[in-house]
Design a protein around this motif. Structure first.
Motif, PDB file in Angstrom:
ATOM      1  N   LEU A  36      54.907  14.044  13.550  1.00 55.74           N
ATOM      2  CA  LEU A  36      55.233  12.480  13.899  1.00 55.74           C
ATOM      3  C   LEU A  36      55.548  11.640  12.691  1.00 55.74           C
ATOM      4  O   LEU A  36      56.304  10.687  12.854  1.00 55.74           O
ATOM      5  CB  LEU A  36      54.018  12.251  14.840  1.00 55.74           C
ATOM      6  CG  LEU A  36      54.013  12.780  16.120  1.00 55.74           C
ATOM      7  CD1 LEU A  36      52.745  12.304  16.814  1.00 55.74           C
ATOM      8  CD2 LEU A  36      55.292  12.154  16.975  1.00 55.74           C
ATOM      9  N   ALA A  37      54.706  12.092  11.604  1.00 49.32           N
ATOM     10  CA  ALA A  37      54.939  11.137  10.277  1.00 49.32           C
ATOM     11  C   ALA A  37      56.248  10.978   9.735  1.00 49.32           C
ATOM     12  O   ALA A  37      56.711   9.996   9.461  1.00 49.32           O
ATOM     13  CB  ALA A  37      53.934  11.576   9.296  1.00 49.32           C
ATOM     14  N   ALA A  38      56.918  12.172   9.993  1.00 52.72           N
ATOM     15  CA  ALA A  38      58.393  12.362   9.547  1.00 52.72           C
ATOM     16  C   ALA A  38      59.325  11.488  10.583  1.00 52.72           C
ATOM     17  O   ALA A  38      60.472  11.060  10.033  1.00 52.72           O
ATOM     18  CB  ALA A  38      58.603  13.877   9.709  1.00 52.72           C
ATOM     19  N   VAL A  39      58.854  11.225  11.779  1.00 52.48           N
ATOM     20  CA  VAL A  39      59.651  10.281  12.562  1.00 52.48           C
ATOM     21  C   VAL A  39      59.180   9.052  12.701  1.00 52.48           C
ATOM     22  O   VAL A  39      60.178   8.104  12.821  1.00 52.48           O
ATOM     23  CB  VAL A  39      59.624  11.126  14.302  1.00 52.48           C
ATOM     24  CG1 VAL A  39      60.249  10.412  15.183  1.00 52.48           C
ATOM     25  CG2 VAL A  39      59.864  12.489  14.228  1.00 52.48           C
ATOM     26  N   THR A  40      58.048   8.810  12.944  1.00 56.71           N
ATOM     27  CA  THR A  40      57.672   7.042  13.038  1.00 56.71           C
ATOM     28  C   THR A  40      57.039   6.691  11.864  1.00 56.71           C
ATOM     29  O   THR A  40      56.921   5.284  11.781  1.00 56.71           O
ATOM     30  CB  THR A  40      56.321   7.267  14.143  1.00 56.71           C
ATOM     31  OG1 THR A  40      55.265   7.923  13.802  1.00 56.71           O
ATOM     32  CG2 THR A  40      56.872   7.927  15.436  1.00 56.71           C
ATOM     33  N   GLU A  50      46.357  23.227   0.893  1.00 52.36           N
ATOM     34  CA  GLU A  50      46.092  24.785   1.113  1.00 52.36           C
ATOM     35  C   GLU A  50      47.668  25.352   1.106  1.00 52.36           C
ATOM     36  O   GLU A  50      47.852  26.516   0.449  1.00 52.36           O
ATOM     37  CB  GLU A  50      45.469  24.933   2.442  1.00 52.36           C
ATOM     38  CG  GLU A  50      44.130  24.679   2.354  1.00 52.36           C
ATOM     39  CD  GLU A  50      43.483  24.612   3.991  1.00 52.36           C
ATOM     40  OE1 GLU A  50      44.335  25.166   4.730  1.00 52.36           O
ATOM     41  OE2 GLU A  50      42.237  24.517   4.001  1.00 52.36           O
ATOM     42  N   GLU A  51      48.649  24.814   1.784  1.00 59.12           N
ATOM     43  CA  GLU A  51      49.797  25.471   2.045  1.00 59.12           C
ATOM     44  C   GLU A  51      50.618  25.251   0.617  1.00 59.12           C
ATOM     45  O   GLU A  51      51.377  26.180   0.195  1.00 59.12           O
ATOM     46  CB  GLU A  51      50.616  24.699   3.040  1.00 59.12           C
ATOM     47  CG  GLU A  51      49.935  24.951   4.438  1.00 59.12           C
ATOM     48  CD  GLU A  51      50.732  24.330   5.711  1.00 59.12           C
ATOM     49  OE1 GLU A  51      50.648  24.803   6.613  1.00 59.12           O
ATOM     50  OE2 GLU A  51      51.468  23.403   5.191  1.00 59.12           O
ATOM     51  N   MET A  52      50.460  24.283  -0.136  1.00 61.12           N
ATOM     52  CA  MET A  52      51.129  23.968  -1.500  1.00 61.12           C
ATOM     53  C   MET A  52      50.556  25.240  -2.539  1.00 61.12           C
ATOM     54  O   MET A  52      51.361  25.890  -3.004  1.00 61.12           O
ATOM     55  CB  MET A  52      50.777  22.824  -1.913  1.00 61.12           C
ATOM     56  CG  MET A  52      51.675  21.661  -1.319  1.00 61.12           C
ATOM     57  SD  MET A  52      51.548  19.953  -2.312  1.00 61.12           S
ATOM     58  CE  MET A  52      52.898  19.156  -1.695  1.00 61.12           C
ATOM     59  N   LEU A  82      59.634  22.074  -3.828  1.00 60.30           N
ATOM     60  CA  LEU A  82      60.624  21.430  -3.069  1.00 60.30           C
ATOM     61  C   LEU A  82      61.103  22.107  -1.767  1.00 60.30           C
ATOM     62  O   LEU A  82      61.100  21.314  -0.842  1.00 60.30           O
ATOM     63  CB  LEU A  82      61.932  21.496  -3.997  1.00 60.30           C
ATOM     64  CG  LEU A  82      61.776  20.646  -5.312  1.00 60.30           C
ATOM     65  CD1 LEU A  82      63.105  20.577  -6.287  1.00 60.30           C
ATOM     66  CD2 LEU A  82      61.749  19.123  -4.935  1.00 60.30           C
ATOM     67  N   ALA A  83      60.953  23.417  -1.676  1.00 57.63           N
ATOM     68  CA  ALA A  83      60.941  23.964  -0.514  1.00 57.63           C
ATOM     69  C   ALA A  83      59.772  23.622   0.578  1.00 57.63           C
ATOM     70  O   ALA A  83      60.327  23.361   1.565  1.00 57.63           O
ATOM     71  CB  ALA A  83      61.031  25.368  -0.674  1.00 57.63           C
ATOM     72  N   TYR A  84      58.679  23.641  -0.064  1.00 60.46           N
ATOM     73  CA  TYR A  84      57.698  22.897   0.902  1.00 60.46           C
ATOM     74  C   TYR A  84      57.819  21.472   1.449  1.00 60.46           C
ATOM     75  O   TYR A  84      57.537  21.128   2.682  1.00 60.46           O
ATOM     76  CB  TYR A  84      56.280  23.241   0.391  1.00 60.46           C
ATOM     77  CG  TYR A  84      55.142  22.438   1.281  1.00 60.46           C
ATOM     78  CD1 TYR A  84      54.769  23.621   2.008  1.00 60.46           C
ATOM     79  CD2 TYR A  84      54.686  21.422   0.983  1.00 60.46           C
ATOM     80  CE1 TYR A  84      53.667  23.023   2.904  1.00 60.46           C
ATOM     81  CE2 TYR A  84      53.591  20.855   1.862  1.00 60.46           C
ATOM     82  CZ  TYR A  84      53.094  21.878   2.951  1.00 60.46           C
ATOM     83  OH  TYR A  84      52.183  21.531   3.714  1.00 60.46           O
ATOM     84  N   THR A 133      58.663  20.333   5.302  1.00 54.83           N
ATOM     85  CA  THR A 133      57.495  19.381   5.764  1.00 54.83           C
ATOM     86  C   THR A 133      57.905  17.785   5.342  1.00 54.83           C
ATOM     87  O   THR A 133      57.214  17.159   4.641  1.00 54.83           O
ATOM     88  CB  THR A 133      56.168  19.824   4.918  1.00 54.83           C
ATOM     89  OG1 THR A 133      55.951  21.056   4.949  1.00 54.83           O
ATOM     90  CG2 THR A 133      54.907  19.073   5.679  1.00 54.83           C
ATOM     91  N   PRO A 134      58.920  17.360   6.119  1.00 54.95           N
ATOM     92  CA  PRO A 134      59.574  16.128   5.603  1.00 54.95           C
ATOM     93  C   PRO A 134      58.367  14.877   5.815  1.00 54.95           C
ATOM     94  O   PRO A 134      58.625  13.823   5.169  1.00 54.95           O
ATOM     95  CB  PRO A 134      60.564  15.879   6.594  1.00 54.95           C
ATOM     96  CG  PRO A 134      60.339  16.973   7.804  1.00 54.95           C
ATOM     97  CD  PRO A 134      59.727  18.228   7.166  1.00 54.95           C
TER      98      PRO A 134
END
Length: 203
Positions: A25-29, A70-72, A97-99, A103-104
Motif C-alpha cells: 500500500l505504501a507504493a500506492v498511497t 532481513e530481506e536486504m 537495486l533489484a530489491y 519493493t517500490p
C-alpha cells in the motif's frame, strides 16, 4: 448471504501478512495514506484484528523496517558469494537495486517525513540498514585495494559514499518517473562508469 469467514492464521503469519500489505500500500498511497481500514480490506480481516496484532500504527512500520533489513541482508549475502572485489561490488549494488525494484514501497518509506519524524524505531532501523550496506561496500573496496585492483589513494569510505549516492539519486529518479525505466539496468550502466574511476590508471 454472508461473506465467507477467512481461516484463522497463526499470529506470526498474520503479522507477516499485515507487513506485506503495508509495503504494498505504501507504493500506492504513500506511507501516510496507509490506514488500518485499508490494511484490513487488503488482507480480508477486520480492523480490530489489525490492532490486535499491532496495537499502534508505528509498530507496523517498525516491523516493516525489520522485514526490509532481513530481506536486504539475504540479497546482499547471495550477491557476495565470489568473484573479484569489483565483481562483488557490482553484484552487491545490483542486488540492492533489484530489491528496490521489487519493493517500490521502500522508496516512499525512505523519503517519508511523517514516518521519520514520528517513529524513532523505524528511523533507527533504516539507518542501520544504510550502515550495513555502507560497511559491505567499504569491505569490497578495501579488499580491492589490498589486491591492487583499485587505484592507490582511493578512500574506501569515500568510495562507498559515492556508490550510495548513485543508488539513492537513481532510486529517487526512478520513483519520480513512476518507475519509467529499468532501475537495475540503469544502475549497471552508471556503476560501470563509477567503478572505472576506481581502477588503477593504465600507464
Amino acid at each position: 448471504m454472508t461473506a465467507k469467514k477467512r481461516a484463522r492464521l497463526p499470529a506470526a503469519q498474520r503479522k507477516a501478512q499485515i507487513v506485506d500489505a503495508a509495503l504494498q500500500l505504501a507504493a500506492v498511497t504513500g506511507p501516510g495514506g496507509v490506514t488500518a481500514e485499508l490494511l484490513a480490506a487488503r488482507i480480508g480481516i477486520s480492523q480490530p484484528a489489525v490492532f490486535r496484532h499491532f496495537p499502534r500504527k508505528e509498530m507496523i512500520w517498525s516491523a516493516v523496517a525489520g522485514r526490509i533489513g532481513e530481506e536486504m541482508a539475504e540479497a546482499w549475502n547471495r550477491a557476495e558469494s565470489g568473484g573479484t572485489p569489483e565483481d562483488r561490488l557490482r553484484a552487491l549494488v545490483l542486488a540492492h537495486l533489484a530489491y528496490i525494484e521489487k519493493t517500490p514501497g521502500l522508496i516512499a518509506i525512505l523519503f517519508s517525513r511523517e514516518l521519520h519524524t514520528e517513529n524513532d524505531t523505524l528511523r533507527a532501523g533504516l539507518a542501520e540498514n544504510h550502515k550495513q550496506l555502507q560497511s559491505r561496500l567499504i569491505a569490497c573496496l578495501r579488499n580491492g585495494l589490498e589486491q591492487g585492483r583499485f587505484r592507490d589513494g582511493l578512500d574506501p569510505k569515500d568510495g562507498a559514499q559515492l556508490v550510495i549516492a548513485v543508488i539513492q539519486s537513481l532510486a529517487l529518479r526512478w520513483s519520480l518517473s513512476r518507475r519509467g525505466f529499468a532501475l537495475r539496468d540503469e544502475g549497471a550502466r552508471l556503476l560501470d562508469v563509477l567503478i572505472a574511476g576506481f581502477l588503477p590508471n593504465p600507464n
